[in-house]
Motif scaffolding. Sequence first.
Motif, PDB file in Angstrom:
ATOM      1  N   UNK A   1     -30.512  27.944 -57.759  1.00 54.51           N
ATOM      2  CA  UNK A   1     -29.556  28.205 -56.676  1.00 54.51           C
ATOM      3  C   UNK A   1     -28.254  27.447 -56.882  1.00 54.51           C
ATOM      4  N   UNK A   2     -27.196  28.033 -56.334  1.00 58.52           N
ATOM      5  CA  UNK A   2     -25.878  27.403 -56.356  1.00 58.52           C
ATOM      6  C   UNK A   2     -25.320  27.482 -54.934  1.00 58.52           C
ATOM      7  N   UNK A   3     -24.768  26.377 -54.430  1.00 61.47           N
ATOM      8  CA  UNK A   3     -24.176  26.412 -53.087  1.00 61.47           C
ATOM      9  C   UNK A   3     -22.667  26.272 -53.187  1.00 61.47           C
ATOM     10  N   UNK A   4     -21.973  26.894 -52.240  1.00 67.89           N
ATOM     11  CA  UNK A   4     -20.522  26.767 -52.259  1.00 67.89           C
ATOM     12  C   UNK A   4     -19.911  27.398 -51.029  1.00 67.89           C
ATOM     13  N   UNK A   5     -18.563  27.248 -50.926  1.00 69.04           N
ATOM     14  CA  UNK A   5     -17.897  27.836 -49.766  1.00 69.04           C
ATOM     15  C   UNK A   5     -17.157  29.103 -50.189  1.00 69.04           C
ATOM     16  N   UNK A   6     -16.908  29.963 -49.199  1.00 66.19           N
ATOM     17  CA  UNK A   6     -16.278  31.264 -49.471  1.00 66.19           C
ATOM     18  C   UNK A   6     -14.765  31.098 -49.456  1.00 66.19           C
ATOM     19  N   UNK A   7     -14.116  31.511 -50.558  1.00 64.70           N
ATOM     20  CA  UNK A   7     -12.658  31.375 -50.669  1.00 64.70           C
ATOM     21  C   UNK A   7     -12.005  32.759 -50.800  1.00 64.70           C
ATOM     22  N   UNK A   8     -10.685  32.802 -50.645  1.00 65.24           N
ATOM     23  CA  UNK A   8      -9.968  34.082 -50.728  1.00 65.24           C
ATOM     24  C   UNK A   8      -9.883  34.587 -52.163  1.00 65.24           C
ATOM     25  N   UNK A   9     -10.044  35.890 -52.340  1.00 72.56           N
ATOM     26  CA  UNK A   9      -9.834  36.526 -53.636  1.00 72.56           C
ATOM     27  C   UNK A   9      -8.623  37.442 -53.553  1.00 72.56           C
ATOM     28  N   UNK A  10      -8.653  38.573 -54.259  1.00 69.67           N
ATOM     29  CA  UNK A  10      -7.478  39.458 -54.290  1.00 69.67           C
ATOM     30  C   UNK A  10      -7.528  40.545 -53.216  1.00 69.67           C
ATOM     31  N   UNK A  11      -8.569  40.513 -52.426  1.00 66.58           N
ATOM     32  CA  UNK A  11      -8.752  41.466 -51.323  1.00 66.58           C
ATOM     33  C   UNK A  11      -8.800  42.924 -51.767  1.00 66.58           C
ATOM     34  N   UNK A  12      -9.307  43.120 -52.959  1.00 64.52           N
ATOM     35  CA  UNK A  12      -9.505  44.483 -53.483  1.00 64.52           C
ATOM     36  C   UNK A  12     -10.885  44.973 -53.043  1.00 64.52           C
ATOM     37  N   UNK A  13     -11.843  44.033 -52.915  1.00 64.71           N
ATOM     38  CA  UNK A  13     -13.224  44.384 -52.573  1.00 64.71           C
ATOM     39  C   UNK A  13     -13.334  45.296 -51.362  1.00 64.71           C
ATOM     40  N   UNK A  14     -12.645  44.919 -50.290  1.00 62.67           N
ATOM     41  CA  UNK A  14     -12.746  45.710 -49.053  1.00 62.67           C
ATOM     42  C   UNK A  14     -12.168  47.111 -49.245  1.00 62.67           C
ATOM     43  N   UNK A  15     -11.128  47.237 -50.118  1.00 64.13           N
ATOM     44  CA  UNK A  15     -10.526  48.564 -50.357  1.00 64.13           C
ATOM     45  C   UNK A  15     -11.508  49.500 -51.066  1.00 64.13           C
ATOM     46  N   UNK A  16     -12.341  48.949 -51.913  1.00 65.27           N
ATOM     47  CA  UNK A  16     -13.289  49.802 -52.639  1.00 65.27           C
ATOM     48  C   UNK A  16     -14.666  49.803 -51.949  1.00 65.27           C
ATOM     49  N   UNK A  17     -14.703  49.298 -50.717  1.00 65.69           N
ATOM     50  CA  UNK A  17     -15.923  49.300 -49.877  1.00 65.69           C
ATOM     51  C   UNK A  17     -17.032  48.415 -50.439  1.00 65.69           C
ATOM     52  N   UNK A  18     -16.647  47.488 -51.282  1.00 65.98           N
ATOM     53  CA  UNK A  18     -17.591  46.469 -51.736  1.00 65.98           C
ATOM     54  C   UNK A  18     -16.957  45.090 -51.573  1.00 65.98           C
ATOM     55  N   UNK A  19     -16.831  44.642 -50.292  1.00 67.27           N
ATOM     56  CA  UNK A  19     -16.258  43.299 -50.102  1.00 67.27           C
ATOM     57  C   UNK A  19     -17.121  42.262 -50.812  1.00 67.27           C
ATOM     58  N   UNK A  20     -16.472  41.267 -51.395  1.00 64.53           N
ATOM     59  CA  UNK A  20     -17.233  40.242 -52.119  1.00 64.53           C
ATOM     60  C   UNK A  20     -16.795  38.865 -51.673  1.00 64.53           C
TER      61      UNK A  20
END
Length: 312
Positions: free
Chosen positions: A188-207
Motif C-alpha cells: 500500500x501507498x498513502x498520500x493526499x489528492x493533488x490537482x492534475x490537468x483536469x482532463x480526467x473529468x472531460x473524458x469521464x474518467x476523473x482521476x
Amino acid sequence: MEIIYHLESFEIPNAAITVGTFDGVHLGHQYLISHLVQEARTRGLCSVVFTFDPYPQEVFSKDPSHISILSSQNEKIRKIESLGVDYLVFFPFSRDFASLTAEMFIENILVEKLSLRFLLLGYDHKFGKDQVSEVAVLERYGDQYGFQLSRLGQKRVSDYNLSSSLIRKKIESGDLLHMKELLGEYYAVSGSVVYGKQIGRQIKFPTANIAVDDPRKLIPKVGVYAILIHYNGIVYKGMLNIGIRPTLNEQKPTCSIEAHIFDFNQDIYGKNLQIDFVQRVRDEIRFDSLDDLVLQLNRDKTACLELLTHME
Ligand SMILES: Cc1cc2nc3c(=O)[nH]c(=O)nc-3n(C[C@H](O)[C@H](O)[C@H](O)COP(=O)(O)O)c2cc1C
Ligand SMILES: Nc1ncnc2c1ncn2[C@@H]1O[C@H](COP(=O)(O)OP(=O)(O)O)[C@@H](O)[C@H]1O
C-alpha cells in the motif's frame, strides 16, 4: 505500545529485545516479533522492538534521495503495534552509531539503557561495526552482561525464503499479486489528492492524482493496476496508472500516480487516501487520441472489476 525516539530520557525495566530494520514488517518479521512478545510474556519482561529511522541505507547511500523503502514510519508503527509489542524504539541511525562495536552497542545501549535480559536474533542479524552474528560470541556477552539469547530461523512461504529484498524486487517488477502471502496484506501507498490537468473529468474518467506521504516509499513499476482505495473509513474498488501519460504529449512529462475510483463522485482534493495494489493489468501505452485511451480505459474498468470481485 509506547514509541521511543530519545533513549536519553528513558529507562525500561527488564527487556526482551529484538533488533532490526524490519522494512515492510513482512510475515518473517511478524513471526520474529510475535515470538518476542511470547517470550517476554513467559519471562515476565517488557517486549522491545529496536529499529532505526533514518534507515541504515539512507545514511550510507551516496544518493539518499534515491533510496526506496517498503514501509513508512507510520505503517511500521501500525503493524508492530498490532503484534502486541510494549515498546518500539526508533533509533536515529548515524555514522557515529555505526562505528560502535557489537559489544559497545550491547553494553552501552541494550544493557545500560534498556536493561536487556533476553535477546532474540533474526536469522541473519549482525551486530555492530564488527558485524558479529556468531551465537557463541553473543552468548559470551550474555554471560558477561546477564542476558539470555535465542535465534530464529528464516521463515519460508511456499517456495520463498522471505526477505525485504525479495519483496522489493517483486514490487519493482510489478509482481504484486502474491503480496498478501509475503507482507500479510496488500502493498500500500498513502498520500493526499493533488490537482492534475483536469482532463480526467472531460473524458469521464476523473482521476485522483496522489502525492505520496513518504517520498522514500518504493513505487511499483510503471503501468496500470487494479486497486482498492481506503477513504473515509470505506474501501472502494478502482484502477490506477503509474507513468508519464505519453498520450498527453507533454513537453516535460513527469511521473504521476492517479487513481480512478469506481462508482464514486466526490471532490476529494486535499484528502488522504490509502491505495492497496492488488494486481498489475497492463503496460502504459501511447495512444493516438484521447478517444482511443477512453476505449482502453473502459476495457480496463471491466477487467479490474472482474479481478477485484474474484478477490473478495
Ligand atoms: C487506469 C488508468 C490507465 C491509464 N492508462 C494510460 C495509458 O496507457 N497511457 C496514457 O497516456 N495515459 C494513461 N492514463 C492517464 C490518463 O492519460 C490520465 O488519467 C488523463 O489524462 C487525466 O489526467 P488528469 O488527472 O491530469 O486530468 C491512465 C489513467 C488511468 C486511471
Ligand atoms: N470516481 C472518481 N475517481 C477519482 N476522482 C474523482 C472521482 N470522482 C470525482 N473525483 C474528483 O475529481 C478529481 C479528478 O478529476 P480530474 O478531471 O481528473 O482532475 P485532476 O486532473 O485535477 O486530477 C479528483 O481529484 C477528485 O477530487
